[in-house]
Motif scaffolding. Structure first.
Motif, PDB file in Angstrom:
ATOM      1  N   SER A  90      -4.833   8.487 -13.220  1.00  0.00           N
ATOM      2  CA  SER A  90      -4.718   8.147 -11.812  1.00  0.00           C
ATOM      3  C   SER A  90      -4.448   9.390 -10.957  1.00  0.00           C
ATOM      4  CB  SER A  90      -3.592   7.136 -11.598  1.00  0.00           C
ATOM      5  OG  SER A  90      -3.758   6.008 -12.424  1.00  0.00           O
ATOM      6  N   PHE A  91      -4.862   9.291  -9.677  1.00  0.00           N
ATOM      7  CA  PHE A  91      -4.517  10.310  -8.694  1.00  0.00           C
ATOM      8  C   PHE A  91      -3.244   9.872  -7.994  1.00  0.00           C
ATOM      9  CE2 PHE A  91      -4.479  11.556  -4.246  1.00  0.00           C
ATOM     10  CZ  PHE A  91      -4.578  12.936  -4.349  1.00  0.00           C
ATOM     11  N   VAL A  92      -2.262  10.756  -7.941  1.00  0.00           N
ATOM     12  CA  VAL A  92      -0.975  10.422  -7.327  1.00  0.00           C
ATOM     13  C   VAL A  92      -0.905  11.080  -5.950  1.00  0.00           C
ATOM     14  CG1 VAL A  92       1.523  10.512  -7.522  1.00  0.00           C
ATOM     15  CG2 VAL A  92       0.114  10.249  -9.585  1.00  0.00           C
ATOM     16  N   ALA A  93      -0.808  10.256  -4.909  1.00  0.00           N
ATOM     17  CA  ALA A  93      -0.719  10.771  -3.547  1.00  0.00           C
ATOM     18  C   ALA A  93       0.675  11.335  -3.294  1.00  0.00           C
ATOM     19  CB  ALA A  93      -1.019   9.660  -2.552  1.00  0.00           C
ATOM     20  N   ALA A 141       0.814  -1.219   0.000  1.00  0.00           N
ATOM     21  CA  ALA A 141       0.000   0.000   0.000  1.00  0.00           C
ATOM     22  C   ALA A 141       0.845   1.267   0.000  1.00  0.00           C
ATOM     23  CB  ALA A 141      -0.936  -0.009   1.203  1.00  0.00           C
ATOM     24  N   SER A 142       2.035   1.224   0.596  1.00  0.00           N
ATOM     25  CA  SER A 142       2.868   2.429   0.690  1.00  0.00           C
ATOM     26  C   SER A 142       3.290   2.935  -0.684  1.00  0.00           C
ATOM     27  CB  SER A 142       4.108   2.141   1.541  1.00  0.00           C
ATOM     28  OG  SER A 142       4.904   1.121   0.953  1.00  0.00           O
ATOM     29  N   ALA A 143       3.373   2.040  -1.674  1.00  0.00           N
ATOM     30  CA  ALA A 143       3.753   2.475  -3.019  1.00  0.00           C
ATOM     31  C   ALA A 143       2.700   3.394  -3.614  1.00  0.00           C
ATOM     32  CB  ALA A 143       3.953   1.254  -3.922  1.00  0.00           C
ATOM     33  N   TYR A 144       1.459   3.262  -3.141  1.00  0.00           N
ATOM     34  CA  TYR A 144       0.373   4.088  -3.653  1.00  0.00           C
ATOM     35  C   TYR A 144       0.028   5.246  -2.710  1.00  0.00           C
ATOM     36  CZ  TYR A 144      -0.306   0.050  -6.685  1.00  0.00           C
ATOM     37  OH  TYR A 144      -0.121  -0.959  -7.595  1.00  0.00           O
ATOM     38  N   GLU A 182       4.603   6.270  -5.137  1.00  0.00           N
ATOM     39  CA  GLU A 182       5.382   5.877  -6.315  1.00  0.00           C
ATOM     40  C   GLU A 182       4.479   5.580  -7.505  1.00  0.00           C
ATOM     41  OE1 GLU A 182       7.688   2.528  -5.216  1.00  0.00           O
ATOM     42  OE2 GLU A 182       8.447   3.428  -3.361  1.00  0.00           O
ATOM     43  N   LYS A 183       3.258   5.148  -7.239  1.00  0.00           N
ATOM     44  CA  LYS A 183       2.329   4.759  -8.290  1.00  0.00           C
ATOM     45  C   LYS A 183       1.013   5.507  -8.118  1.00  0.00           C
ATOM     46  CE  LYS A 183       4.240   0.050  -8.361  1.00  0.00           C
ATOM     47  NZ  LYS A 183       3.923  -1.395  -8.241  1.00  0.00           N
ATOM     48  N   GLY A 184       0.320   5.703  -9.251  1.00  0.00           N
ATOM     49  CA  GLY A 184      -0.957   6.399  -9.208  1.00  0.00           C
ATOM     50  C   GLY A 184      -2.068   5.508  -8.664  1.00  0.00           C
ATOM     51  N   ILE A 185      -3.054   6.145  -8.064  1.00  0.00           N
ATOM     52  CA  ILE A 185      -4.207   5.431  -7.519  1.00  0.00           C
ATOM     53  C   ILE A 185      -5.361   5.548  -8.513  1.00  0.00           C
ATOM     54  CG2 ILE A 185      -5.819   5.252  -5.585  1.00  0.00           C
ATOM     55  CD1 ILE A 185      -3.779   6.749  -3.865  1.00  0.00           C
ATOM     56  N   ASN A 186      -5.767   4.425  -9.109  1.00  0.00           N
ATOM     57  CA  ASN A 186      -6.974   4.426  -9.926  1.00  0.00           C
ATOM     58  C   ASN A 186      -8.066   3.675  -9.166  1.00  0.00           C
ATOM     59  OD1 ASN A 186      -6.521   1.651 -10.349  1.00  0.00           O
ATOM     60  ND2 ASN A 186      -5.330   2.048 -12.204  1.00  0.00           N
ATOM     61  N   ILE A 187      -9.211   3.530  -9.789  1.00  0.00           N
ATOM     62  CA  ILE A 187     -10.345   2.963  -9.059  1.00  0.00           C
ATOM     63  C   ILE A 187     -10.124   1.486  -8.731  1.00  0.00           C
ATOM     64  CG2 ILE A 187     -11.705   2.275 -11.080  1.00  0.00           C
ATOM     65  CD1 ILE A 187     -14.157   3.436  -9.548  1.00  0.00           C
TER      66      ILE A 187
END
Length: 369
Positions: free
Chosen positions: A274-277, A191-194, A281-286
């Protein structure tokens, strides 16, 4: 013509013996007694049985295949489930591992269609060099999964391996969705990657902004003018819009709807979708939202109907159901962030502060809170 009473008596005795045997079988029948049935999907019916000596049953199969050079036809065959479950686990794992290499599997599928030379395999599979091919060919030849007509000749699949390979592919086709779920599980474990490496608890609002991003994309495309954010009593949140609604048609060569692909395939969206937090490291998509949620429900209003599907930890709990009719269009997503990952809840003040920032960028998009 006089009757042969002796012959008739013999026939009668035989029929009586057959009847006695049938009655005995019925009296001693140990077959499972069905207590109830339940339809799991269109191909599977679950039958609950009551039986002290449970027969595990069997798997029946047959088929035919017309290749470039040979035509195969297999008569109906059976494998007892008890035998399948007692197979040597180490050997089964070794076979699956050998066939689990993509290039080796591609080689077998290619020569199954038609015999090919080494150079043809390299060209067809874009392998680059024959040296790379030789490594896999040697392993497949040694395992009797591949044969060569003569030195330097065509490669093909041994005739007695054709049916097992086709059956393996048929079984795998019913397991393809597990590859998506494996990726979703890896998302949960990473989860930390996102969400970014943080000393504090992960922020669930990042998931909310990612879902809202889909409504914004619809707005930018000219199909969405309103979106709503609704905090629910159980800690979940609903994001609803009046866009076109995610397409619901079934994808080619699958039984998966496009909605399910959007929610379970991490690579369905491009990075720009994607939304990037912060720190991520990676974008958050649905699909990531789905993976990181304890539960998620999606409602699609499209083509005059209302569709719904429920998920838990990213895995579908239902098919895509038609639950109503409507003249509206749009998508509503309700999700509850997994409390094992997110230790804090949604904060209405945080949301109320963020919404005006979005409205300033997209003044024609009305967001209700």
């Amino acid at each position: 013509m006089p009757r042969d009473f002796g012959a008739e008596l013999d026939i009668l005795k035989k029929q009586l013996g057959d009847l006695e045997q049938l009655v005995s079988q019925i009296a001693n029948d140990s077959s499972p007694r069905v207590s109830r049935t339940r339809t799991f999907d269109k191909n599977t019916v679950l039958v609950e049985t009551v039986n002290d000596e449970l027969d595990l049953g069997g798997v029946f199969y047959s088929g035919q295949y017309s290749g470039e050079k040979w035509r195969f036809r297999w008569e109906p065959q059976e494998r007892l489930v008890s035998q399948l479950l007692d197979l040597d686990g180490e050997k089964v794992a070794k076979i699956l591992a050998a066939l689990g290499h993509k290039q080796r599997l591609d080689i077998l599928r290619s020569v199954l269609k038609e015999p090919l030379s080494g150079s043809e395999i390299v060209e067809r599979l874009n392998m680059g060099t024959t040296g790379q091919l030789y490594h896999h060919i040697k392993a497949l030849l040694g395992a009797d999964l591949l044969v060569q007509e003569e030195r330097g000749g065509m490669y093909s699949l041994p005739s007695h391996r054709v049916l097992p390979l086709l059956l393996l592919l048929a079984a795998t086709s019913d397991l393809l969705d597990t590859s998506d779920y494996i990726e979703l599980a890896e998302t949960r474990n990473n989860a930390s990657a996102y969400l970014g490496n943080t000393q504090d608890a992960y922020d669930p609002h990042y998931l909310l902004w990612a879902v809202l991003e889909n409504s914004i994309l619809e707005h930018r495309a000219g199909f969405c003018s309103e979106a709503g954010i609704f905090l629910q009593g159980d800690g979940s949140v609903t994001v609803s819009d009046n866009g076109r609604g995610i397409p619901v048609q079934v994808l080619p060569n699958t039984e998966k709807s496009r909605v399910q692909a959007v929610l379970t395939e991490l690579s369905h969206y491009s990075t720009s979708d994607s939304f990037v937090a912060p720190g991520g490291e990676k974008g958050i998509n649905i699909a990531v939202v789905n993976a990181l949620s304890q539960k998620l429900s999606i409602e699609v209003r499209r083509e005059g109907k209302v569709f719904r599907q429920d998920y838990r930890h990213g895995i579908p709990q239902t098919g895509l159901l038609t639950v109503g009719i409507t003249k509206e269009t749009g998508t509503s997503v309700t999700f509850l962030p997994d409390p094992e990952i997110f230790k804090s809840a949604f904060d209405k003040n945080v949301i109320a502060k963020h919404v005006p920032e979005i409205s300033a960028i997209y003044p024609d998009l009305t967001i209700h809170l």
